[in-house]
Design a protein around this motif. Structure first.
Motif, mmCIF file in Angstrom:
data_model
loop_
_atom_site.group_PDB
_atom_site.id
_atom_site.type_symbol
_atom_site.label_atom_id
_atom_site.label_comp_id
_atom_site.label_asym_id
_atom_site.label_seq_id
_atom_site.Cartn_x
_atom_site.Cartn_y
_atom_site.Cartn_z
ATOM 1 N N CYS A 20 0.836 -1.207 0.000
ATOM 2 C CA CYS A 20 0.000 0.000 0.000
ATOM 3 C C CYS A 20 0.868 1.253 0.000
ATOM 4 N N SER A 21 1.940 1.229 0.769
ATOM 5 C CA SER A 21 2.845 2.360 0.835
ATOM 6 C C SER A 21 3.506 2.600 -0.520
ATOM 7 N N ALA A 22 3.906 1.537 -1.187
ATOM 8 C CA ALA A 22 4.524 1.664 -2.511
ATOM 9 C C ALA A 22 3.527 2.210 -3.528
ATOM 10 N N VAL A 23 2.303 1.740 -3.481
ATOM 11 C CA VAL A 23 1.271 2.229 -4.392
ATOM 12 C C VAL A 23 1.008 3.707 -4.126
ATOM 13 N N GLU A 24 0.947 4.084 -2.862
ATOM 14 C CA GLU A 24 0.727 5.485 -2.506
ATOM 15 C C GLU A 24 1.877 6.359 -2.998
ATOM 16 N N GLU A 25 3.107 5.868 -2.864
ATOM 17 C CA GLU A 25 4.268 6.630 -3.320
ATOM 18 C C GLU A 25 4.233 6.829 -4.836
ATOM 19 N N VAL A 26 3.880 5.796 -5.576
ATOM 20 C CA VAL A 26 3.764 5.906 -7.037
ATOM 21 C C VAL A 26 2.658 6.896 -7.390
ATOM 22 N N SER A 27 1.547 6.805 -6.698
ATOM 23 C CA SER A 27 0.430 7.718 -6.948
ATOM 24 C C SER A 27 0.835 9.163 -6.673
ATOM 25 N N ASN A 28 1.523 9.403 -5.568
ATOM 26 C CA ASN A 28 1.992 10.753 -5.238
ATOM 27 C C ASN A 28 2.973 11.272 -6.290
ATOM 28 N N SER A 29 3.828 10.389 -6.780
ATOM 29 C CA SER A 29 4.793 10.777 -7.810
ATOM 30 C C SER A 29 4.091 11.173 -9.093
ATOM 31 N N ILE A 30 3.128 10.387 -9.497
ATOM 32 C CA ILE A 30 2.369 10.687 -10.713
ATOM 33 C C ILE A 30 1.607 11.995 -10.530
ATOM 34 N N ASN A 31 0.975 12.178 -9.380
ATOM 35 C CA ASN A 31 0.247 13.423 -9.115
ATOM 36 C C ASN A 31 1.174 14.629 -9.165
ATOM 37 N N TYR A 32 2.357 14.498 -8.586
ATOM 38 C CA TYR A 32 3.299 15.617 -8.591
ATOM 39 C C TYR A 32 3.691 15.977 -10.023
ATOM 40 N N ILE A 33 4.041 14.971 -10.806
ATOM 41 C CA ILE A 33 4.444 15.233 -12.193
ATOM 42 C C ILE A 33 3.306 15.891 -12.958
ATOM 43 N N GLU A 34 2.079 15.420 -12.753
ATOM 44 C CA GLU A 34 0.926 16.023 -13.434
ATOM 45 C C GLU A 34 0.717 17.471 -12.991
ATOM 46 N N GLU A 35 0.817 17.730 -11.697
ATOM 47 C CA GLU A 35 0.613 19.088 -11.190
ATOM 48 C C GLU A 35 1.731 20.023 -11.649
ATOM 49 N N ALA A 36 2.961 19.546 -11.623
ATOM 50 C CA ALA A 36 4.080 20.369 -12.070
ATOM 51 C C ALA A 36 3.983 20.651 -13.567
ATOM 52 N N THR A 37 3.613 19.649 -14.328
ATOM 53 C CA THR A 37 3.442 19.819 -15.776
ATOM 54 C C THR A 37 2.323 20.808 -16.054
ATOM 55 N N ASP A 38 1.215 20.675 -15.344
ATOM 56 C CA ASP A 38 0.091 21.595 -15.507
ATOM 57 C C ASP A 38 0.516 23.030 -15.165
ATOM 58 N N TYR A 39 1.251 23.171 -14.091
ATOM 59 C CA TYR A 39 1.733 24.485 -13.666
ATOM 60 C C TYR A 39 2.604 25.123 -14.749
ATOM 61 N N ILE A 40 3.576 24.377 -15.227
ATOM 62 C CA ILE A 40 4.490 24.928 -16.230
ATOM 63 C C ILE A 40 3.752 25.199 -17.541
ATOM 64 N N ASN A 41 2.780 24.367 -17.877
ATOM 65 C CA ASN A 41 1.978 24.629 -19.079
ATOM 66 C C ASN A 41 1.194 25.936 -18.946
ATOM 67 N N LYS A 42 0.676 26.211 -17.754
ATOM 68 C CA LYS A 42 -0.043 27.476 -17.527
ATOM 69 C C LYS A 42 0.906 28.669 -17.658
ATOM 70 N N ILE A 43 2.100 28.519 -17.120
ATOM 71 C CA ILE A 43 3.099 29.577 -17.222
ATOM 72 C C ILE A 43 3.461 29.799 -18.699
ATOM 73 N N SER A 44 3.642 28.710 -19.419
ATOM 74 C CA SER A 44 3.982 28.802 -20.850
ATOM 75 C C SER A 44 2.841 29.415 -21.649
ATOM 76 N N ALA A 45 1.619 29.066 -21.302
ATOM 77 C CA ALA A 45 0.461 29.645 -21.993
ATOM 78 C C ALA A 45 0.446 31.159 -21.796
ATOM 79 N N PHE A 46 0.769 31.597 -20.593
ATOM 80 C CA PHE A 46 0.838 33.032 -20.343
ATOM 81 C C PHE A 46 1.882 33.681 -21.254
#
Length: 149
Positions: A20-46
């Motif tokens: 469960c801990s490993a699955v949670e860590e993978v999920s957190n990693s994927i979420n971080y990459i998605e949020e960071a990518t979304d953030y940088i895409n918003k900055i780039s769109a600006f």
């Protein structure tokens, strides 16, 4: 034979907890990459939306108001991103983004203050630290995407 059952049960519980801990860590990693990518895409769109808006803002007060709103939105996006907790593998990249964000925040504040003080010069944004930092953040996006798979 009975003493072995509690030991097996304990091993099973630890195994499930670790999984469960490993699955949670993978999920957190994927979420971080998605949020960071979304953030940088918003900055780039600006950075893509800003030049024509800036040009228009030189002669149109409503465009200047819209530019101010976009800068305020950028400040909020930066503040939200700065609150993220990166997974271990992304701590270095996150630190790089935070450093760029500091400079970006300062540049946005300066530019916003110039607008508020009616010292708006459309030429200053194109060559400003604001646009330079956005460009640097866009380069980091590629690194993030490489981490994601």
């Amino acid at each position: 034979m009975k003493p072995i059952y509690p030991v097996l049960l304990l091993i099973l519980v630890f195994g499930i907890t670790s999984a469960c801990s490993a699955v949670e860590e993978v999920s957190n990693s994927i979420n971080y990459i998605e949020e960071a990518t979304d953030y940088i895409n918003k900055i780039s769109a600006f950075s893509n939306e800003a030049p024509p808006l800036i040009e228009k803002a030189a002669t149109d007060p409503s465009a200047l108001t819209q530019l101010e709103q976009k800068l305020t939105e950028m400040e909020k996006e930066i503040a939200e991103f700065n609150q993220l907790t990166p997974p271990d593998f992304a701590k270095d990249i996150h630190a790089q983004i935070l450093e760029h964000n500091k400079t970006l925040e300062s540049a946005i504040k300066t530019y916003s203050d110039n607008i508020k003080n009616q010292n708006f010069d459309p030429n200053t944004l194109q060559d400003s630290e604001l646009m330079n930092q956005i460009e640097e953040l866009s380069k980091i996006l590629e690194q993030l995407q490489n981490m994601g798979g």
